[in-house]
Motif scaffolding. Structure first.
Motif, PDB file in Angstrom:
ATOM      1  N   GLY A  55       0.847  -1.202   0.000  1.00 33.21           N
ATOM      2  CA  GLY A  55       0.000   0.000   0.000  1.00 33.21           C
ATOM      3  C   GLY A  55       0.875   1.241   0.000  1.00 33.21           C
ATOM      4  O   GLY A  55       1.731   1.408  -0.869  1.00 33.21           O
ATOM      5  N   GLY A  56       0.686   2.098   0.976  1.00 28.23           N
ATOM      6  CA  GLY A  56       1.526   3.281   1.136  1.00 28.23           C
ATOM      7  C   GLY A  56       2.561   3.014   2.226  1.00 28.23           C
ATOM      8  O   GLY A  56       2.387   2.112   3.048  1.00 28.23           O
ATOM      9  N   GLU A  57       3.646   3.785   2.240  1.00 31.20           N
ATOM     10  CA  GLU A  57       4.740   3.577   3.203  1.00 31.20           C
ATOM     11  C   GLU A  57       5.464   4.887   3.453  1.00 31.20           C
ATOM     12  O   GLU A  57       5.956   5.499   2.511  1.00 31.20           O
ATOM     13  CB  GLU A  57       5.746   2.576   2.610  1.00 31.20           C
ATOM     14  N   ASP A  58       5.544   5.301   4.717  1.00 32.09           N
ATOM     15  CA  ASP A  58       6.217   6.575   4.968  1.00 32.09           C
ATOM     16  C   ASP A  58       7.741   6.461   4.973  1.00 32.09           C
ATOM     17  O   ASP A  58       8.442   7.466   5.023  1.00 32.09           O
ATOM     18  CB  ASP A  58       5.687   7.233   6.250  1.00 32.09           C
ATOM     19  N   PHE A  59       8.272   5.236   4.873  1.00 31.14           N
ATOM     20  CA  PHE A  59       9.726   5.049   4.763  1.00 31.14           C
ATOM     21  C   PHE A  59      10.296   5.876   3.613  1.00 31.14           C
ATOM     22  O   PHE A  59      11.438   6.347   3.663  1.00 31.14           O
ATOM     23  CB  PHE A  59      10.020   3.561   4.547  1.00 31.14           C
ATOM     24  N   HIS A  60       9.499   6.055   2.539  1.00 35.02           N
ATOM     25  CA  HIS A  60      10.010   6.705   1.327  1.00 35.02           C
ATOM     26  C   HIS A  60      10.292   8.196   1.510  1.00 35.02           C
ATOM     27  O   HIS A  60      10.892   8.825   0.639  1.00 35.02           O
ATOM     28  CB  HIS A  60       9.072   6.426   0.151  1.00 35.02           C
TER      29      HIS A  60
END
Ligand SMILES: [Zn+2]
Ligand SMILES: [Zn+2]
Length: 329
Positions: free
Chosen positions: A272-277
């Motif tokens: 899904g989405g990932e704030d790591f990026h």
């Protein structure tokens, strides 16, 4: 200088291990937050339905070995809260945790439908997404005299139709949709003073999402102008898409093949989405990679009954140790 120390960065925890020789600064990241679910008595309970507890366990189990493995450069082992609400990585980046980082790597368990138990994927593809709120100004008036006011509900309806007619390169996966509409509370025979439209935007690439946001701003502005009013577009939440470095993904893939055999390598799987990026978008020179670990998780991530097979967790630990050896050994 201490070779091993623990600090607090933003709202997370960082264990730093320094080698004796100079070398790159490498960041390994595990997220650690759970998800809220309601209980039958109206309360809220936190459940690890995304497996972040397993991410902490796999990375934490490798830390004693890191002390032996790291010969050069620096390893920053990051335990990050607040991934699900997309605030945790930014808080750590704002505290300077990513400033000196050359390479950042994360890992996530996958559900069985994404990745079979015992297999690992070299790259998890995450999409870019935003939440926007558009506030349209109305001019309240008695509903019997609509021509004397400006009805923000009319503007919202036309704006949504125009947004759904937006054109983006069909080679790219993307979507925009209104998820909530709200107007000034009041009598049903009065034109409201304002209407808010909540929007969810998603795209495969960060450039695709930027194009959609620019078009959203233009459509909101011009639709409102056609009715003689204004619309304010606000960004509430955002999450960048994955943008990996080819050589880092290749290194991850090679590591999986060496440790687990080529038959257990999967090139890419979805997420899904990932704030790591944010570690990449806030400092683009950072090289990134993100691998997936098949742990037999069922029925699916974010399901409150999600369970996984613990016997596969040592695979994650083995992967972290092997990556540390390659990059800093
Ligand atoms: Zn999640
Ligand atoms: Zn997750």
């Amino acid at each position: 200088m201490d070779r091993f120390f623990i600090t607090v960065g933003g709202t997370g925890v960082v264990a730093t291990i320094r080698g004796k020789e100079s070398g790159p600064v490498v960041l390994f990241r595990a997220d650690m937050d759970a998800l809220p679910y309601s209980t039958q008595d109206g309360g809220v309970v936190a459940i690890h339905a995304c497996g972040h507890d397993s991410h902490c366990a796999m990375l934490l189990a490798a830390v004693p070995q890191f002390k032996e493995i790291v010969k050069r450069g620096t390893l920053k082992v990051v335990f990050q809260p607040g991934e699900e609400n997309l605030t945790g990585a930014l808080a750590m980046i704002e505290a300077g945790v990513g400033d000196d980082v050359d390479i950042a790597i994360a890992g996530h368990i996958r559900a069985t439908q994404d990745l079979a138990a015992g297999k690992l994927c070299a790259q998890i593809n995450h999409v870019a997404c935003t939440t926007h709120i558009v506030t349209i100004e109305g001019q309240p008036v008695h509903a019997s005299r609509p021509h004397q006011g400006i009805n923000p509900v009319d503007v919202a309806a036309n704006m949504i139709v125009a947004l759904n007619g937006m054109r983006i390169d069909p080679n790219e996966s993307w979507s925009i949709k209104a998820t909530r509409i709200q107007s000034e509370p009041g009598a049903t025979n009065t034109i409201a003073a304002w209407t808010k439209v909540m929007l969810d935007l998603r795209a495969e690439t960060n450039s695709g999402l930027a194009e959609m946001v620019a078009k959203l701003e233009s459509i909101a502005k011009h639709t409102a102008e056609a009715y003689g009013t204004t619309a304010k577009v606000e960004l509430i939440e955002e999450c960048p898409a994955s943008e990996y470095d080819v050589e880092m993904v290749a290194l991850v893939k090679e590591t999986i093949a060496e440790e687990f055999g080529v038959e257990n390598v999967v090139d890419a799987c979805g997420g899904g989405g990932e704030d790591f990026h944010f570690f990449k978008t806030k400092k683009p020179s950072t090289k990134t990679a993100y691998f997936g670990i098949g742990v037999g998780a069922t029925p699916g991530l974010h399901d409150r009954n999600m369970t996984l097979e613990e016997k596969y967790l040592p695979n994650g630990t083995k992967m972290w140790e092997a990556l540390a050896k390659k990059l800093l050994g």
